[in-house]
Design a protein around this motif. Structure first.
Motif, mmCIF file in Angstrom:
data_model
loop_
_atom_site.group_PDB
_atom_site.id
_atom_site.type_symbol
_atom_site.label_atom_id
_atom_site.label_comp_id
_atom_site.label_asym_id
_atom_site.label_seq_id
_atom_site.Cartn_x
_atom_site.Cartn_y
_atom_site.Cartn_z
ATOM 1 N N LYS A 22 3.500 0.043 -6.427
ATOM 2 C CA LYS A 22 2.772 -0.730 -7.428
ATOM 3 C C LYS A 22 1.460 -1.180 -6.818
ATOM 4 N N VAL A 23 0.397 -1.070 -7.602
ATOM 5 C CA VAL A 23 -0.920 -1.490 -7.125
ATOM 6 C C VAL A 23 -1.011 -3.000 -7.270
ATOM 7 N N GLY A 30 -1.609 -3.549 -11.008
ATOM 8 C CA GLY A 30 -0.538 -3.588 -11.992
ATOM 9 C C GLY A 30 0.049 -2.227 -12.315
ATOM 10 N N LYS A 31 -0.675 -1.163 -11.974
ATOM 11 C CA LYS A 31 -0.154 0.173 -12.261
ATOM 12 C C LYS A 31 0.902 0.577 -11.240
ATOM 13 N N THR A 32 1.822 1.408 -11.676
ATOM 14 C CA THR A 32 2.763 1.975 -10.726
ATOM 15 C C THR A 32 2.638 3.492 -10.751
ATOM 16 N N GLY A 33 2.983 4.095 -9.637
ATOM 17 C CA GLY A 33 2.889 5.551 -9.569
ATOM 18 C C GLY A 33 3.631 6.089 -8.368
ATOM 19 N N ARG A 34 3.726 7.405 -8.349
ATOM 20 C CA ARG A 34 4.416 8.100 -7.281
ATOM 21 C C ARG A 34 3.399 8.456 -6.196
ATOM 22 N N VAL A 35 3.791 8.314 -4.947
ATOM 23 C CA VAL A 35 2.886 8.652 -3.848
ATOM 24 C C VAL A 35 2.823 10.178 -3.703
ATOM 25 N N VAL A 50 -3.352 6.723 -10.408
ATOM 26 C CA VAL A 50 -4.017 5.521 -9.919
ATOM 27 C C VAL A 50 -5.357 5.906 -9.307
ATOM 28 N N MET A 51 -6.353 5.080 -9.535
ATOM 29 C CA MET A 51 -7.716 5.317 -9.056
ATOM 30 C C MET A 51 -8.246 6.670 -9.534
ATOM 31 N N ALA A 77 -6.420 2.269 -0.752
ATOM 32 C CA ALA A 77 -6.037 1.657 0.519
ATOM 33 C C ALA A 77 -4.579 1.220 0.446
ATOM 34 N N ILE A 78 -3.841 1.518 1.495
ATOM 35 C CA ILE A 78 -2.403 1.238 1.488
ATOM 36 C C ILE A 78 -2.136 -0.265 1.395
ATOM 37 N N SER A 79 -3.082 -1.076 1.875
ATOM 38 C CA SER A 79 -2.898 -2.527 1.783
ATOM 39 C C SER A 79 -2.954 -3.001 0.332
ATOM 40 N N ASN A 80 -3.432 -2.166 -0.564
ATOM 41 C CA ASN A 80 -3.526 -2.558 -1.970
ATOM 42 C C ASN A 80 -2.314 -2.138 -2.791
ATOM 43 N N VAL A 81 -1.340 -1.531 -2.129
ATOM 44 C CA VAL A 81 -0.133 -1.149 -2.859
ATOM 45 C C VAL A 81 1.097 -1.717 -2.160
ATOM 46 N N MET A 82 2.147 -1.892 -2.954
ATOM 47 C CA MET A 82 3.435 -2.300 -2.388
ATOM 48 C C MET A 82 4.504 -1.354 -2.887
#
Ligand SMILES: [Zn+2]
Length: 122
Positions: A22-23, A30-35, A50-51, A77-82
């Protein structure tokens, strides 16, 4: 393995392909997605839907490239997702569970810090 950038500490990334994230900051908050891909050298990941950026391309018949506006993901950036836990559905930080396998070796499994569910498929 590519060389890390000068003067940058190695980035410890607990993110893998196929994780759901999740971003939590930035334009797509607020968006979610698959890596789709993880780049440890830049600390960025490509996340589905995303992006999204628009790329304006010229037609190039030799390479079978059609012209027009193409929409593509760009790395975030990975710090912007959980990571989103598949067990409890919440965003979580990643813990590690260390198992000792026969032979004295250890194996680290990523676990959800909220419910304890393993994040790695076996
Ligand atoms: Zn969980």
């Amino acid at each position: 393995m590519a060389l890390a950038k000068k003067n940058s500490a190695p980035i410890n990334v607990d993110l893998k392909k196929e994780d759901t994230v999740k971003v939590i900051a930035g334009r797509d908050k607020g968006k979610t997605g698959r890596v789709l891909d993880v780049n440890r050298d830049t600390g960025r990941a490509l996340v589905e839907h995303v992006m999204i950026i628009k790329r304006h391309t010229r037609p190039n018949p030799a390479k079978q490239v059609k012209g027009g506006v193409a929409e593509r993901e760009s790395p975030i950036a990975i710090s912007n997702v959980m990571i989103v836990c598949p067990g409890c559905g919440k965003t979580t930080r990643v813990g590690h569970h260390v198992d000792v396998v026969p032979g004295g070796k250890t194996r680290r499994t990523r676990v959800c810090r909220k419910c304890g569910q393993a994040l790695d498929r076996k």
